[in-house]
Design a protein around this motif. Structure first.
Motif, mmCIF file in Angstrom:
data_model
loop_
_atom_site.group_PDB
_atom_site.id
_atom_site.type_symbol
_atom_site.label_atom_id
_atom_site.label_comp_id
_atom_site.label_asym_id
_atom_site.label_seq_id
_atom_site.Cartn_x
_atom_site.Cartn_y
_atom_site.Cartn_z
ATOM 1 N N THR A 282 0.825 -1.224 0.000
ATOM 2 C CA THR A 282 0.000 0.000 0.000
ATOM 3 C C THR A 282 0.852 1.264 0.000
ATOM 4 O O THR A 282 0.315 2.363 0.191
ATOM 5 C CB THR A 282 -0.940 0.042 1.227
ATOM 6 O OG1 THR A 282 -0.149 0.138 2.416
ATOM 7 C CG2 THR A 282 -1.857 -1.170 1.281
ATOM 8 N N ALA B 286 -7.753 -3.484 11.400
ATOM 9 C CA ALA B 286 -8.389 -2.313 12.014
ATOM 10 C C ALA B 286 -7.602 -1.879 13.246
ATOM 11 O O ALA B 286 -7.351 -0.681 13.440
ATOM 12 C CB ALA B 286 -9.841 -2.624 12.374
ATOM 13 N N GLY C 264 -4.661 0.179 12.455
ATOM 14 C CA GLY C 264 -4.894 1.502 11.901
ATOM 15 C C GLY C 264 -5.356 1.556 10.455
ATOM 16 O O GLY C 264 -5.494 2.647 9.894
ATOM 17 N N PHE C 265 -5.603 0.417 9.827
ATOM 18 C CA PHE C 265 -6.149 0.430 8.467
ATOM 19 C C PHE C 265 -7.607 0.868 8.556
ATOM 20 O O PHE C 265 -8.344 0.424 9.433
ATOM 21 C CB PHE C 265 -6.023 -0.947 7.809
ATOM 22 C CG PHE C 265 -4.621 -1.272 7.393
ATOM 23 C CD1 PHE C 265 -4.194 -1.049 6.097
ATOM 24 C CD2 PHE C 265 -3.719 -1.771 8.315
ATOM 25 C CE1 PHE C 265 -2.890 -1.333 5.719
ATOM 26 C CE2 PHE C 265 -2.410 -2.058 7.949
ATOM 27 C CZ PHE C 265 -1.996 -1.841 6.646
ATOM 28 N N THR C 266 -8.017 1.734 7.648
ATOM 29 C CA THR C 266 -9.346 2.346 7.773
ATOM 30 C C THR C 266 -10.364 1.859 6.739
ATOM 31 O O THR C 266 -11.556 2.106 6.914
ATOM 32 C CB THR C 266 -9.242 3.875 7.675
ATOM 33 O OG1 THR C 266 -8.642 4.226 6.425
ATOM 34 C CG2 THR C 266 -8.420 4.438 8.830
ATOM 35 N N GLN C 267 -9.914 1.230 5.668
ATOM 36 C CA GLN C 267 -10.842 0.749 4.634
ATOM 37 C C GLN C 267 -10.577 -0.730 4.381
ATOM 38 O O GLN C 267 -9.911 -1.093 3.411
ATOM 39 C CB GLN C 267 -10.678 1.547 3.351
ATOM 40 C CG GLN C 267 -11.092 3.004 3.502
ATOM 41 C CD GLN C 267 -11.219 3.663 2.148
ATOM 42 O OE1 GLN C 267 -12.056 3.237 1.342
ATOM 43 N NE2 GLN C 267 -10.410 4.662 1.898
ATOM 44 N N ARG D 165 0.477 3.423 3.084
ATOM 45 C CA ARG D 165 -0.819 4.050 3.371
ATOM 46 C C ARG D 165 -1.760 3.058 4.039
ATOM 47 O O ARG D 165 -1.931 1.945 3.580
ATOM 48 C CB ARG D 165 -1.440 4.587 2.085
ATOM 49 C CG ARG D 165 -0.614 5.722 1.504
ATOM 50 C CD ARG D 165 -1.241 6.316 0.294
ATOM 51 N NE ARG D 165 -2.623 6.727 0.542
ATOM 52 C CZ ARG D 165 -3.438 7.113 -0.416
ATOM 53 N NH1 ARG D 165 -3.052 7.130 -1.675
ATOM 54 N NH2 ARG D 165 -4.672 7.477 -0.133
ATOM 55 N N ARG D 166 -2.380 3.508 5.110
ATOM 56 C CA ARG D 166 -3.355 2.685 5.821
ATOM 57 C C ARG D 166 -4.794 3.058 5.456
ATOM 58 O O ARG D 166 -5.724 2.474 5.981
ATOM 59 C CB ARG D 166 -3.144 2.812 7.334
ATOM 60 C CG ARG D 166 -1.812 2.245 7.771
ATOM 61 C CD ARG D 166 -1.519 2.550 9.231
ATOM 62 N NE ARG D 166 -0.133 2.295 9.541
ATOM 63 C CZ ARG D 166 0.308 1.223 10.185
ATOM 64 N NH1 ARG D 166 -0.527 0.314 10.615
ATOM 65 N NH2 ARG D 166 1.599 1.076 10.419
ATOM 66 N N ASP D 167 -4.942 4.039 4.550
ATOM 67 C CA ASP D 167 -6.275 4.490 4.156
ATOM 68 C C ASP D 167 -6.716 3.943 2.793
ATOM 69 O O ASP D 167 -7.803 4.265 2.329
ATOM 70 C CB ASP D 167 -6.340 6.017 4.151
ATOM 71 C CG ASP D 167 -5.401 6.652 3.140
ATOM 72 O OD1 ASP D 167 -4.392 6.011 2.752
ATOM 73 O OD2 ASP D 167 -5.661 7.805 2.726
ATOM 74 N N LEU D 168 -5.886 3.128 2.166
ATOM 75 C CA LEU D 168 -6.274 2.536 0.887
ATOM 76 C C LEU D 168 -7.226 1.362 1.121
ATOM 77 O O LEU D 168 -7.055 0.620 2.093
ATOM 78 C CB LEU D 168 -5.045 2.044 0.129
ATOM 79 C CG LEU D 168 -4.102 3.125 -0.387
ATOM 80 C CD1 LEU D 168 -2.897 2.487 -1.076
ATOM 81 C CD2 LEU D 168 -4.829 4.051 -1.350
ATOM 82 N N PRO D 169 -8.197 1.165 0.243
ATOM 83 C CA PRO D 169 -9.110 0.021 0.387
ATOM 84 C C PRO D 169 -8.366 -1.306 0.186
ATOM 85 O O PRO D 169 -7.780 -1.544 -0.869
ATOM 86 C CB PRO D 169 -10.149 0.230 -0.717
ATOM 87 C CG PRO D 169 -10.015 1.659 -1.124
ATOM 88 C CD PRO D 169 -8.594 2.040 -0.857
#
Length: 142
Positions: free
Chosen positions: A82, A108, A111-114, A85-89
């Motif tokens: 990623t 989760a 810290g992964f958000t998606q 990045r922890r905000d990528l789906p």
């Protein structure tokens, strides 16, 4: 049979859990065809979290990245994919949706958000027939 009622022993109950017969699509879960379409559109990173011997037997979903969930550096290996990045789906797929559901909670917590789950998995569950039975494209891992 007991009084006309089929009795399911402990092995039968364990089998039901192993095959994840109670799995259902919930919230942001994806069917296998939806996951394939999202991979092809570049909308998600699909990660096959099964073991290498499982990848060898069935192949992996075309476009998926194989990362064995047992790796002690699983999160770091995923972060490489990623670009940090922890905000990528990120969508997870396993054999029948049991391990992917468990790993979703761990991501989760990291810290992964998606985080998306493909609960029917590669081999099918109560959520659907699975990637392989649907005849979706497969690749061999490197």
């Amino acid at each position: 049979m007991l009084g006309g009622i089929a009795v399911v022993g402990i092995a039968g109950m364990a089998g039901a859990r192993w095959f994840n017969l109670d799995a259902k699509l919930q919230g942001s879960d994806l069917t296998a065809p939806a996951a394939q379409a999202a991979v092809e559109a570049g909308e998600i990173l699909l990660v096959d979290i099964r073991r290498p011997d499982e990848w060898a037997r069935s192949g992996i979903a075309q476009g998926a990245v194989p990362i064995d969930m047992r790796r002690p550096d699983f999160i770091d290996a995923l972060l490489v994919q990623t670009a940090g990045r922890r905000d990528l789906p990120v969508a997870l797929i396993c054999a029948r949706g049991v391990r992917s559901a468990r790993m979703s909670a761990q991501l989760a917590a990291a810290g992964f958000t998606q985080i998306l789950d493909v609960p029917e998995g590669m081999l099918g569950s109560g959520a659907g027939p699975g990637w392989v039975k649907r005849g979706l494209p497969l690749a061999q891992p490197d």
